[in-house]
Design a protein around this motif. Structure first.
Motif, short mmCIF file in Angstrom:
data_model
loop_
_atom_site.label_atom_id
_atom_site.label_comp_id
_atom_site.label_asym_id
_atom_site.label_seq_id
_atom_site.Cartn_x
_atom_site.Cartn_y
_atom_site.Cartn_z
N HIS A 173 30.87 21.89 41.92
CA HIS A 173 31.90 22.81 42.39
C HIS A 173 32.02 23.97 41.41
O HIS A 173 31.48 23.93 40.31
CB HIS A 173 33.25 22.10 42.52
CG HIS A 173 33.81 21.63 41.21
ND1 HIS A 173 33.42 20.46 40.61
CD2 HIS A 173 34.74 22.18 40.38
CE1 HIS A 173 34.07 20.30 39.47
NE2 HIS A 173 34.88 21.33 39.31
N VAL A 174 32.75 24.98 41.84
CA VAL A 174 33.16 26.10 40.99
C VAL A 174 34.68 26.10 41.01
O VAL A 174 35.29 26.01 42.07
CB VAL A 174 32.62 27.45 41.50
CG1 VAL A 174 33.20 28.60 40.72
CG2 VAL A 174 31.10 27.47 41.47
N MET A 175 35.29 26.18 39.83
CA MET A 175 36.76 26.21 39.72
C MET A 175 37.15 27.53 39.07
O MET A 175 36.59 27.91 38.04
CB MET A 175 37.26 25.05 38.86
CG MET A 175 38.74 25.08 38.58
SD MET A 175 39.75 24.09 39.67
CE MET A 175 39.18 22.45 39.35
N ILE A 176 38.11 28.21 39.69
CA ILE A 176 38.65 29.43 39.10
C ILE A 176 40.17 29.31 39.03
O ILE A 176 40.77 28.53 39.76
CB ILE A 176 38.25 30.70 39.87
CG1 ILE A 176 38.71 30.63 41.32
CG2 ILE A 176 36.75 30.92 39.77
CD1 ILE A 176 38.45 31.91 42.10
N ALA A 193 40.24 36.48 34.65
CA ALA A 193 38.91 36.52 35.27
C ALA A 193 37.84 36.43 34.19
O ALA A 193 38.02 36.92 33.07
CB ALA A 193 38.76 37.82 36.05
N ALA A 194 36.72 35.82 34.55
CA ALA A 194 35.60 35.71 33.62
C ALA A 194 34.96 37.08 33.42
O ALA A 194 34.60 37.74 34.39
CB ALA A 194 34.56 34.73 34.15
N ASN A 195 34.83 37.51 32.19
CA ASN A 195 34.17 38.77 31.89
C ASN A 195 32.67 38.56 31.98
O ASN A 195 32.09 37.78 31.23
CB ASN A 195 34.56 39.25 30.49
CG ASN A 195 34.01 40.62 30.19
OD1 ASN A 195 33.67 41.37 31.09
ND2 ASN A 195 33.89 40.95 28.92
N GLY A 196 32.03 39.22 32.94
CA GLY A 196 30.60 39.07 33.14
C GLY A 196 30.25 38.01 34.17
O GLY A 196 29.09 37.84 34.51
N GLY A 197 31.23 37.28 34.67
CA GLY A 197 30.96 36.23 35.64
C GLY A 197 31.03 36.75 37.06
O GLY A 197 31.78 37.67 37.36
N THR A 198 30.22 36.17 37.94
CA THR A 198 30.25 36.49 39.36
C THR A 198 30.06 35.19 40.13
O THR A 198 29.21 34.38 39.77
CB THR A 198 29.10 37.46 39.75
OG1 THR A 198 29.20 38.65 38.97
CG2 THR A 198 29.17 37.82 41.23
N ILE A 199 30.83 35.01 41.18
CA ILE A 199 30.68 33.87 42.07
C ILE A 199 30.04 34.37 43.35
O ILE A 199 30.58 35.26 44.01
CB ILE A 199 32.04 33.21 42.36
CG1 ILE A 199 32.63 32.70 41.04
CG2 ILE A 199 31.88 32.08 43.37
CD1 ILE A 199 34.07 32.28 41.14
N GLY A 200 28.88 33.85 43.68
CA GLY A 200 28.14 34.28 44.86
C GLY A 200 28.30 33.32 46.01
O GLY A 200 28.25 32.11 45.83
N MET A 201 28.50 33.88 47.20
CA MET A 201 28.66 33.07 48.41
C MET A 201 27.59 33.46 49.41
O MET A 201 27.34 34.65 49.63
CB MET A 201 30.05 33.29 48.99
CG MET A 201 31.11 32.78 48.06
SD MET A 201 32.74 33.15 48.65
CE MET A 201 33.58 33.35 47.09
N ALA A 202 26.96 32.46 50.00
CA ALA A 202 25.91 32.69 50.99
C ALA A 202 26.52 33.11 52.32
O ALA A 202 27.53 32.57 52.74
CB ALA A 202 25.07 31.44 51.17
N ALA A 203 25.88 34.06 52.94
CA ALA A 203 26.30 34.53 54.27
C ALA A 203 25.12 34.40 55.22
O ALA A 203 23.98 34.64 54.83
CB ALA A 203 26.78 35.97 54.20
N ALA A 204 25.40 34.05 56.45
CA ALA A 204 24.35 33.84 57.44
C ALA A 204 23.74 35.14 57.95
O ALA A 204 22.60 35.16 58.39
CB ALA A 204 24.90 33.03 58.62
N SER A 205 24.51 36.24 57.88
CA SER A 205 24.02 37.49 58.45
C SER A 205 24.71 38.68 57.79
O SER A 205 25.72 38.54 57.10
CB SER A 205 24.32 37.54 59.95
OG SER A 205 25.73 37.63 60.16
N GLN A 206 24.16 39.85 58.04
CA GLN A 206 24.77 41.09 57.57
C GLN A 206 26.18 41.23 58.15
O GLN A 206 27.10 41.66 57.46
CB GLN A 206 23.90 42.27 57.97
CG GLN A 206 24.45 43.61 57.52
CD GLN A 206 23.50 44.76 57.85
OE1 GLN A 206 22.29 44.58 57.90
NE2 GLN A 206 24.05 45.94 58.06
#
Length: 124
Positions: free
Chosen positions: A4-7, A61-74
């Motif tokens: 998991h990712v926790m923020i 917020a995390a400095n330099g951090g990014t949480i990426g989420m997958a998307a099915a389409s544009q």
């Protein structure tokens, strides 16, 4: 690799409005609050958890951090970006765009300043 990712958040109801809107835009479901008071979002095998910090200090917020989420389409990326901006998020970096590798990406900061991206898969 990850379970998991926790923020952290300083306002869980504000976070709920933002993340419910953005996860719904990606085809997910609204979050659920667990017995410990954490928001939990399950989507396509991934889990995002949002909590107030257990040490009692403000969430940052995390400095330099990014949480990426997958998307099915544009279209999902664009819906995610629009929903996030309409629910307290801030559009950052470039407007939603196609990358040279064929991936379509968009970036937002959530209401607590966490950097997020939604993207389609790169064309191989």
């Amino acid at each position: 690799m990850f379970t998991h990712v926790m923020i952290g958040s300083n306002d869980l109801e504000r976070s709920r409005r933002f993340y419910d809107a953005t996860f719904t835009a990606l085809g997910g479901k609204p979050g659920e609050m667990d017995a410990r008071g954490r928001l939990i979002y399950d989507h396509e095998g991934g889990r995002l958890m949002i909590t107030t910090p257990i040490d009692g200090k403000p969430a940052t917020a995390a400095n330099g951090g990014t949480i990426g989420m997958a998307a099915a389409s544009q279209a999902h990326v664009l819906a995610w970006h629009s929903a996030g901006a309409a629910h307290g998020g801030t559009a950052i970096e470039t407007p939603p765009t196609e990358r040279p590798n064929g991936a379509f990406v968009a970036y937002l900061r959530d209401p607590d300043g966490n950097k997020l991206t939604a993207r389609t898969q790169a064309v191989r």
